[in-house]
Design a protein around this motif. Structure first.
Motif, mmCIF file in Angstrom:
data_model
loop_
_atom_site.group_PDB
_atom_site.id
_atom_site.type_symbol
_atom_site.label_atom_id
_atom_site.label_comp_id
_atom_site.label_asym_id
_atom_site.label_seq_id
_atom_site.Cartn_x
_atom_site.Cartn_y
_atom_site.Cartn_z
ATOM 1 N N ALA A 197 0.934 -1.330 -0.087
ATOM 2 C CA ALA A 197 -0.026 -0.055 0.043
ATOM 3 C C ALA A 197 0.834 1.335 -0.274
ATOM 4 N N ILE A 198 0.343 2.400 -0.515
ATOM 5 C CA ILE A 198 0.916 3.666 -0.271
ATOM 6 C C ILE A 198 0.046 4.613 0.075
ATOM 7 N N ILE A 199 -0.107 5.089 1.081
ATOM 8 C CA ILE A 199 -1.226 5.935 1.265
ATOM 9 C C ILE A 199 -1.036 7.033 2.255
ATOM 10 N N PRO A 200 -1.461 8.278 2.284
ATOM 11 C CA PRO A 200 -1.093 9.308 3.398
ATOM 12 C C PRO A 200 -1.513 8.873 4.677
ATOM 13 N N SER A 201 -1.050 9.523 5.596
ATOM 14 C CA SER A 201 -1.172 9.397 7.204
ATOM 15 C C SER A 201 -2.887 9.590 7.241
ATOM 16 N N LYS A 202 -3.488 8.760 8.233
ATOM 17 C CA LYS A 202 -4.937 9.160 8.479
ATOM 18 C C LYS A 202 -5.207 10.689 9.216
ATOM 19 N N PRO A 203 -6.115 11.111 9.169
ATOM 20 C CA PRO A 203 -6.246 12.414 10.039
ATOM 21 C C PRO A 203 -5.762 12.166 11.156
ATOM 22 N N LYS A 204 -5.299 13.442 11.551
ATOM 23 C CA LYS A 204 -4.701 13.439 12.845
ATOM 24 C C LYS A 204 -5.688 13.691 14.098
ATOM 25 N N LEU A 205 -5.514 13.175 15.208
ATOM 26 C CA LEU A 205 -6.272 13.564 16.333
ATOM 27 C C LEU A 205 -6.104 14.861 17.057
ATOM 28 N N ARG A 206 -4.906 15.484 16.894
ATOM 29 C CA ARG A 206 -4.482 16.757 17.340
ATOM 30 C C ARG A 206 -3.230 17.306 16.550
ATOM 31 N N GLY A 207 -3.532 18.492 16.158
ATOM 32 C CA GLY A 207 -2.416 19.147 15.390
ATOM 33 C C GLY A 207 -2.614 18.731 13.903
ATOM 34 N N LYS A 208 -1.725 19.592 13.099
ATOM 35 C CA LYS A 208 -1.957 19.310 11.800
ATOM 36 C C LYS A 208 -0.606 18.683 10.942
ATOM 37 N N ARG A 209 0.642 18.564 11.783
ATOM 38 C CA ARG A 209 1.883 18.239 11.254
ATOM 39 C C ARG A 209 1.867 16.606 11.155
#
Length: 310
Positions: free
Chosen positions: A97-109
């Protein structure tokens, strides 16, 4: 999994899996949903920078064993996943697989914990190797890593942490392409691409990792695995369940991109003293080992000299 997880960890990963399903519609393929055989090792590659795939793929293509799968957690994947998949197929890399990180619970970095947890949700291997970008893996890296957990100290202490010495090298003059360092769709920031061990190719060895302890620094390259206080996460390996426990609580705190690397060993030791007792290996959890016989080659890809105009 071979070891039970407590309910809080199970809940966290259920929540994370749901979050992964909410990733937006950018092209981020699951490359290989069905595998004929379950690999023992899952390699999770985490990156947010241009380039890096030549170093990763070419070094993996030269490994002496193939009992692994590769999962790329790439926050630039929506701009380069098609090219990366084609590159991997050409070299017969088992890219799952090649995917982006899942949405973060805190912060945007970016967040290392967040990226690793994204990869853990897809990983099927018993053991997890995390690799950051522009790290050349010696050809016997996977073989020795698997040996550690199947025939070495990892058999007795399954929940130990395995790290590797690091040699840092500088690109030869003209090899680094400055314009590509801001090109998010590129698979390499070098011309030509890196296709062999940089040290073997004659690249200048700048320094060793300055944090390595004397027991590591003075013996790099020896055919031995030693217990040590030193632990570094440019590339490191542990059991799936140990990573799950280490990253579970930290994800909520992971506002930056260095939380996992800064304190992973200390957290493992705390787990060994408290919560980890339920997993039947209280003495092994948190023990750090270093395989001196597999020194990594870390290309200083974002710490060049001022004269290099970066």
């Amino acid at each position: 999994r071979n070891h039970p997880l407590d309910l809080s960890t199970v809940f966290l990963f259920s929540l994370c899996l749901h979050a992964l399903c909410l990733v937006d519609g950018r092209q981020s393929p699951i490359v290989d949903e069905e595998c004929s055989a379950t690999p023992t090792l899952s390699v999770i590659y985490i990156t947010k920078r241009p380039g890096g795939y030549d170093v990763l793929f070419e070094s993996l293509a030269q490994q002496t064993v193939q009992d692994y799968e590769l999962i790329s957690i790439d926050d630039l994947s929506h701009q380069r996943n098609v090219a990366a998949v084609e590159y991997a197929a050409k070299l017969k890399i088992p890219l799952k697989a090649i995917i982006p990180s899942k949405p973060k619970l805190r912060g945007k970095r970016f967040g290392q914990c967040n990226a690793i947890n994204t990869g853990l949700m897809l990983a099927v291997g018993e053991f997890i190797t995390v690799v950051q970008d522009n790290i050349w893996l010696p050809s016997h890296f996977l073989e020795r890593t698997l040996s550690f957990f199947t025939r070495g100290p990892g058999v007795e202490h399954r929940d130990a942490l395995l790290s590797y010495p690091e040699r840092r090298v500088a690109p030869p003059p003209g090899r680094l392409q400055h314009d590509l360092m801001n090109e998010s769709s590129t698979l390499s920031i070098f011309a030509p691409r890196v296709e062999e061990d940089p040290i073997r190719a004659g690249w200048e060895i700048g320094t060793f990792n300055s944090t390595m302890t004397e027991d590591i620094f003075s013996r790099v390259g020896q055919d031995v695995v030693v217990a040590t206080e030193w632990f570094e996460c440019a590339a490191c390996t542990a059991s799936w369940e140990l990573y799950a426990a280490l990253n579970g609580l930290d994800e909520v705190l992971d506002a930056g991109d260095d939380a996992q690397e800064a304190n992973v060993k200390d957290r493992a030791a705390l787990l060994g003293e408290h919560r980890w007792r339920a997993l039947q290996d209280p003495l092994g959890a948190g023990m750090a080992y270093c395989d001196l016989g597999v020194p990594l080659v870390l290309i200083d890809h974002h710490q060049f000299a001022v004269t290099d105009e970066t």
